[in-house]
Scaffold this motif. Sequence first.
Motif, PDB file in Angstrom:
ATOM      1  N   LEU A  74       0.860  -1.124   0.061  1.00  0.00           N
ATOM      2  CA  LEU A  74       0.226   0.123  -0.624  1.00  0.00           C
ATOM      3  C   LEU A  74       0.827   1.508  -0.485  1.00  0.00           C
ATOM      4  N   LEU A  75       1.092   1.137  -1.166  1.00  0.00           N
ATOM      5  CA  LEU A  75       2.567   2.748  -1.167  1.00  0.00           C
ATOM      6  C   LEU A  75       1.824   4.152  -0.979  1.00  0.00           C
ATOM      7  N   TYR A  99       6.098   7.399  -3.138  1.00  0.00           N
ATOM      8  CA  TYR A  99       5.133   7.124  -4.094  1.00  0.00           C
ATOM      9  C   TYR A  99       3.293   7.434  -4.753  1.00  0.00           C
ATOM     10  N   TYR A 100       3.557   8.904  -4.308  1.00  0.00           N
ATOM     11  CA  TYR A 100       2.713   9.343  -4.693  1.00  0.00           C
ATOM     12  C   TYR A 100       2.377   9.012  -6.277  1.00  0.00           C
ATOM     13  N   ASN A 101       1.573   9.262  -6.892  1.00  0.00           N
ATOM     14  CA  ASN A 101       0.540   9.095  -8.267  1.00  0.00           C
ATOM     15  C   ASN A 101       1.900   7.517  -8.681  1.00  0.00           C
ATOM     16  N   TYR A 102       1.972   6.795  -7.803  1.00  0.00           N
ATOM     17  CA  TYR A 102       2.777   5.518  -8.119  1.00  0.00           C
ATOM     18  C   TYR A 102       1.274   4.641  -9.221  1.00  0.00           C
ATOM     19  N   LYS A 103      -0.449   4.965  -9.179  1.00  0.00           N
ATOM     20  CA  LYS A 103      -1.128   4.112  -9.429  1.00  0.00           C
ATOM     21  C   LYS A 103      -1.619   4.592 -11.182  1.00  0.00           C
ATOM     22  N   ALA A 104      -1.047   6.308 -11.079  1.00  0.00           N
ATOM     23  CA  ALA A 104      -1.182   6.723 -12.066  1.00  0.00           C
ATOM     24  C   ALA A 104      -0.954   6.642 -13.736  1.00  0.00           C
TER      25      ALA A 104
END
Length: 253
Positions: A74-75, A99-104
Motif C-alpha cells: 500500500l505504497l 510513491y505519490y501517483n504510483y498508480k497514475a
Amino acid sequence: MSICASLARKFPKVTIIGEEELSTDEVTEELIEDGHCEEILKKTCPAQYTGIKEEELVIWVDPLDGTKEYTEGLLDHVTVLIGIAYGGKAIAGVINQPYYNYKAGADAVLGRTIWGVLGVGAFGFQLTEAPAGKHIITTTRSHSSTLVNDCISALNPDSVIRVGGAGNKIIQLIEGKASAYVFASPGCKKWDTCAPEAILHAVGGKITDIHGNSFQYNKEVKHMNSAGVLAALRNYDYYASRIPNTVKQSLVP
C-alpha cells in the motif's frame, strides 16, 4: 539512515533523533545528500528564528512512516518525515511521499514533497477543507483496539477512513479528505508527529494528545506519545470536547 547521516554531516551541532538507530558512520558516501532546495532558500526566514543557534535545534526523523503498509504494497500510505523543533516546539517539517501517483500511469510524476515552516506557510499541496457539516475521521489501519474504536464512536462520525502512517493522516486533513485525526492509543512516536505538526500548524490546524496537551520535542523527552493523538485542520474544539472521560482516563500522558 542516509537522511540522518546527511543532516549530521551538514549540521554537526544539531541533535538528530531518528527511528533507525544505526550509526551514521555505516552510511556509504554515495548515499550522502549535500544539496539544498532553492525554492525554500528564496523564502524569508521569520524574525523569531533568525537568531537560532544550530545546537538549539532538534530534528526528528522517521525514514519510513507506514512500515506495515509498505510491506503490504500500500505504497500511497508511505511517507518520509523530517521535523525540526526549537524550544520544544515543532517549527518546520517535511513530509515526502515517495510513491505519490504510483498508480497514475507511466506519464505521471512519481512522488511529491510537502513542507512547511511556522510563520512562512506550507507548500507542495493544495490546501482544502473537508466538506462543511461532515465529520470524517481518519484513524489507524493497523493498530486498532476497543479503546480506539470506542473513542471514534463517541464522536458520531459520518464516515471513518482507516489508513497507515501519521504523515499520511495529516495529509488527509490538509487536503480535505478528513476533518479529524483520532488515535486513542499509545504507539505514535515524536518522529511520527513533529513534521506533520509543523505543517498542520503552519496552515492554522491543531494537534495534541487526547487530553489536549501539546507535544514537546526537546531532546530529553520520552519518544512515545503515550496519550494518543487528536488533530484537526478546523473545528479542533468540537472534537476535543467529545472525547469521553473513560478514554482520557485510560491514556496517561
